[in-house]
Design a protein around this motif. Structure first.
Motif: not given
Length: 389
Positions: A114, A45, A121, A118, A361
Motif C-alpha cells: 500500500d 506517508l 502513485d 502511494k 481511504q
C-alpha cells in the motif's frame, strides 16, 4: 530514498449479541476482530495492512510491534523481497512463532505494498503486473451457517436480489444435516445458482461417502476444507473418489506449505489468504506456482475491507482467478465503515480501486468505538446427532 520510520499494529473488536452470532464448523462467532497494521515512511506517508488475528488479536498486535517491527526500522520500504526474506530468516525458518509470525508478516507486507503504491502513485494491481478488471463475487464470509432451511432460503433470496450468482454455505455439522440444508437451497433456487460448501476442516474420511453423495447430487461448485490442513493423504484420496472440485489453502502458510499441497494433487482450487499466507509478495508466488499445476485461485477474504481490497487487486493481476469471496455478514463495521467511501461488490462483481496502493481511504476515527477484546472470537458449540430446523 525514503526509509521506514515506524510500524504499529492495533487490535480492534466488535462484539456480537446472540442474534448476530453465526453457528458453523468452527463454533459460534462471538465477536469480529481485526488487526490493523501501519507502516510509516520518514515523510509521514502511511501504508495500511491487515494481519489475521489468529484468534488472539491483542497477542498478534504485540508480535508485530515488539517482534517484527524492530527488525525493519530504517529499511527501504520499496524492498519488498528483501524485507520478506529478512523476516523469513529471522522469524520463520528458525526460532520463531510459526504461523503467528507468518500472519504478522502478512499484514506488514500488505501495508508495504500500500505504501509502495502511494510512493509511486500506482495501484497495487498495476505494480503486480495486472490491469483493472472485474471478477465475479460469491456471497461468503461469516454467513449462511447452521440455520433452519426456511431461514437460509430467505437469506439466499436476499443475496440473489443483490446480484450474487454464487454463494458459499457452511457445512461440517453432520453429513445428514448438511445434505438437508444444501439440498433445500438447490431445490429452491435451481441449477443457475453456484453453491460452494465449506466444512471448516470438520469432516473425517468416514464421512466421505455421505459427503460425496450430497455434493454430487446437488452439483456443488466446490467442497472447501473438508479435512485439517495437514491431512494431505485424505485430500488426495477424496480427489480420487469424486469429480467435485476440492478447495483449501486459507490455513496454509507460505509457498513451501503450498508446494506440498500442490505436489500431493490434493486440491483443484487454491484459497491462500493475504492476511495469513505472506501478503502480496508471497501470494503472487503462490498464485504463479498454482498456475503451473493448473490450479485455479479463489483467495480467502479475511475480516476487513483491507483484505477485501487486497484480494481484488490480486485477482486483477492473475489470469487464473475464478471468484472473489465477499463477506456478507450482517454486521461487520470493519468492512462497511473503515473505508470511505465504502468499497465492495456491485452487481455481483468486484473491481479493484484505481487509486494508489490499495486505493481506499482509511477512517481510523471509527475504530475508537471498537476497543480490543482479548481472546478467541470462535467458541465451541455442542452438536447433537438429531434433526435440526
Amino acid at each position: 530514498m525514503t526509509r521506514i520510520s515506524h510500524i504499529t499494529a492495533t487490535a480492534y473488536s466488535c462484539p456480537f449479541d446472540k442474534q448476530h452470532q453465526l453457528a458453523f464448523g468452527l463454533g459460534s462467532n462471538v465477536k469480529r476482530d481485526v488487526v490493523l497494521v501501519r507502516v510509516t515512511s520518514e515523510e509521514g506517508l502511511v501504508g495500511y495492512g491487515e494481519s489475521h488475528h489468529g484468534q488472539h488479536p491483542t497477542a498478534m498486535a504485540e508480535i508485530i510491534e515488539r517482534g517484527l517491527a524492530p527488525l525493519l526500522i530504517d529499511c527501504d520500504p520499496l524492498d519488498n523481497e528483501g524485507i520478506w526474506e529478512r523476516i523469513n530468516r529471522q522469524q520463520l525458518v528458525t526460532h520463531g512463532l510459526g504461523a503467528a509470525s507468518m500472519m504478522a508478516l502478512s499484514g506488514i507486507d500488505m501495508a508495504l505494498w500500500d505504501l509502495k503504491g502511494k510512493l509511486l502513485d500506482q495501484p497495487i494491481y498495476r505494480l503486480l503486473g495486472g490491469t483493472r478488471k472485474k471478477t465475479r463475487a460469491y456471497a461468503g464470509g461469516l454467513a449462511l451457517g447452521f440455520l433452519p432451511p426456511d431461514t437460509l432460503q430467505a437469506e439466499v433470496a436476499d443475496l440473489l436480489q443483490q446480484g450474487y450468482t454464487a454463494i458459499k454455505m457452511r457445512v461440517g455439522d453432520t453429513p445428514a444435516r448438511d445434505a438437508m440444508r444444501v439440498g433445500h437451497i438447490r431445490q429452491t433456487f435451481g441449477d443457475d445458482l453456484d453453491i460452494a460448501v465449506d466444512a471448516a476442516t470438520r469432516y473425517s474420511l468416514g464421512d466421505i461417502p455421505e459427503v460425496i453423495r450430497y455434493c454430487e447430487d446437488n452439483r456443488v461448485y466446490w467442497l472447501e476444507e473438508p479435512f485439517t490442513p495437514d491431512n494431505l493423504e485424505a485430500y488426495a484420496e477424496l480427489r480420487k473418489r469424486t469429480a467435485i472440485p476440492i478447495a483449501a489453502g486459507e490455513n496454509h502458510y507460505g509457498r513451501y506449505a503450498f508446494r506440498s499441497l500442490f505436489e500431493a494433487r490434493a486440491i483443484s482450487i487454491c484459497q491462500a489468504d493475504l492476511s495469513k499466507s505472506g501478503g502480496f509478495t508471497e501470494l503472487k508466488k503462490i498464485a504463479d506456482m498454482a498456475s503451473a499445476f493448473h490450479i485455479a485461485m479463489a483467495p480467502h477474504t479475511s475480516h476487513s475491507v483491507l483484505s477485501a481490497a487486497g484480494n481484488a487487486h490480486l485477482l486483477a493481476a492473475i489470469p487464473h482467478g475464478i471468484l472473489f469471496e465477499a463477506d456478507v455478514a450482517k454486521v461487520n463495521p470493519f468492512r462497511t465503515e473503515l473505508a470511505q467511501p465504502p468499497f465492495g461488490v456491485v452487481d455481483g462483481h468486484i473491481e479493484p480501486p484505481h487509486g494508489p496502493g490499495l486505493g481506499i481511504q482509511i477512517d481510523e476515527t471509527m475504530l475508537e468505538r471498537y476497543p480490543a477484546i482479548a481472546g478467541p472470537c470462535y467458541l465451541p458449540i455442542e452438536r447433537s446427532a438429531g434433526p435440526t430446523g
